[in-house]
Design a protein around this motif. Sequence first.
Motif, PDB file in Angstrom:
ATOM      1  N   SER A 160       2.532   7.783   7.966  1.00 11.11           N
ATOM      2  CA  SER A 160       3.117   7.125   6.804  1.00 11.11           C
ATOM      3  C   SER A 160       2.008   6.703   5.859  1.00 11.11           C
ATOM      4  O   SER A 160       0.923   6.302   6.299  1.00 11.11           O
ATOM      5  CB  SER A 160       3.932   5.895   7.222  1.00 11.11           C
ATOM      6  N   ASP A 161       2.280   6.785   4.570  1.00  9.90           N
ATOM      7  CA  ASP A 161       1.352   6.288   3.566  1.00  9.90           C
ATOM      8  C   ASP A 161       1.597   4.821   3.259  1.00  9.90           C
ATOM      9  O   ASP A 161       0.872   4.218   2.471  1.00  9.90           O
ATOM     10  CB  ASP A 161       1.478   7.102   2.265  1.00  9.90           C
ATOM     11  N   ASN A 162       2.619   4.246   3.879  1.00  6.46           N
ATOM     12  CA  ASN A 162       2.975   2.859   3.611  1.00  6.46           C
ATOM     13  C   ASN A 162       2.340   1.948   4.663  1.00  6.46           C
ATOM     14  O   ASN A 162       2.621   2.092   5.857  1.00  6.46           O
ATOM     15  CB  ASN A 162       4.494   2.713   3.635  1.00  6.46           C
ATOM     16  N   PRO A 163       1.493   1.010   4.253  1.00  7.60           N
ATOM     17  CA  PRO A 163       0.792   0.173   5.247  1.00  7.60           C
ATOM     18  C   PRO A 163       1.721  -0.693   6.080  1.00  7.60           C
ATOM     19  O   PRO A 163       1.455  -0.931   7.264  1.00  7.60           O
ATOM     20  CB  PRO A 163      -0.154  -0.675   4.385  1.00  7.60           C
ATOM     21  N   GLN A 164       2.820  -1.169   5.491  1.00  5.82           N
ATOM     22  CA  GLN A 164       3.751  -1.995   6.262  1.00  5.82           C
ATOM     23  C   GLN A 164       4.449  -1.174   7.343  1.00  5.82           C
ATOM     24  O   GLN A 164       4.636  -1.641   8.467  1.00  5.82           O
ATOM     25  CB  GLN A 164       4.798  -2.630   5.327  1.00  5.82           C
TER      26      GLN A 164
END
Length: 317
Positions: A160-164
């Motif tokens: 995922s490119d989303n840190p969360q």
Amino acid sequence: MTDGNGFLSERLLVVAFEGWNDAGEAATGAVGTLKDLLDVSPIAEIDPETYFDYQFNRPTISTGEDGIRVLEWPSAIMYGPTTPGESAVPLADDAQLRVSGTNAGNIYLLLGTEPSRSWKSFAAEILDAALAADVGGIVFLGAMLADVPHTRPISIFVSSDNPQVRAELQIERSSYEGPVGILSVLAIAAEAVGIPTLSIWASVPHYVHNAPSPKAMLALIDKLEEIIDVVIPRGELVNEAAEWQSGIDVLAGEDEEMAAYIAQLEQARDTVDSPEASGEAIAQEFEKYLRKRGDGRDGRTDGRADGRPGPDGPRQP
């Protein structure tokens, strides 16, 4: 698996496209299985005239039950729950026929063919539909051809490119750079409008690229079930995966060169998976494996021995 505020608590859109992102028809097969098992109906459909070159993605014709010949055009259709938000906990008599779990009523689907043109407009139209449906997260399914043996478990890579999302699900960020398919375009566009995403990719043995791979489809469903916190019936897929592997075993048994090549892939894979193998030992063994094959770039490989995307990215099916 969720505290009520994370990625898994949202309405999730599960996406797969035929074409470049769908080696062995594994990704579209997995989403197609969900479509058959979930109580969903179409909620949005793109206009194929705008996005497809019919000489590249030709329409197909078939005869319906009423005897009428019907054309089916390449497209992309979004499906939503008939009753959004309700858990599809099955009754005893259909326990093996329905997706179940507390998150089942939050699953939306997007199934289609990779467009031929106007990808930016296509992505914008898809995301408008996702936002209208109040989708809070997107799961992309893909499958690539790679130098992996059919005799070992299918390699799955989740990123995922989303840190969360990475923190919540304890997954990695892809380091791949190079040509991409429509999944990456949609993922970047989704993150830009505030919809978090993750990707699940399966590695399909390149030497059987002409046939559907139920084993890769099953691996994607296994990982999807784990991540989105639902129970997905497998039906005949387990038997089909075993028959697929047995069929390739028979072919390899009749072809010494193919059998030797598969044995090399098995050795490389087993070395990577060995618990006592250090990173340096794995690298040395893989380099040795490449030297045995010459330069390691014989036109058939775009993946690493562990099935993750290689330096040139996923290969076009």
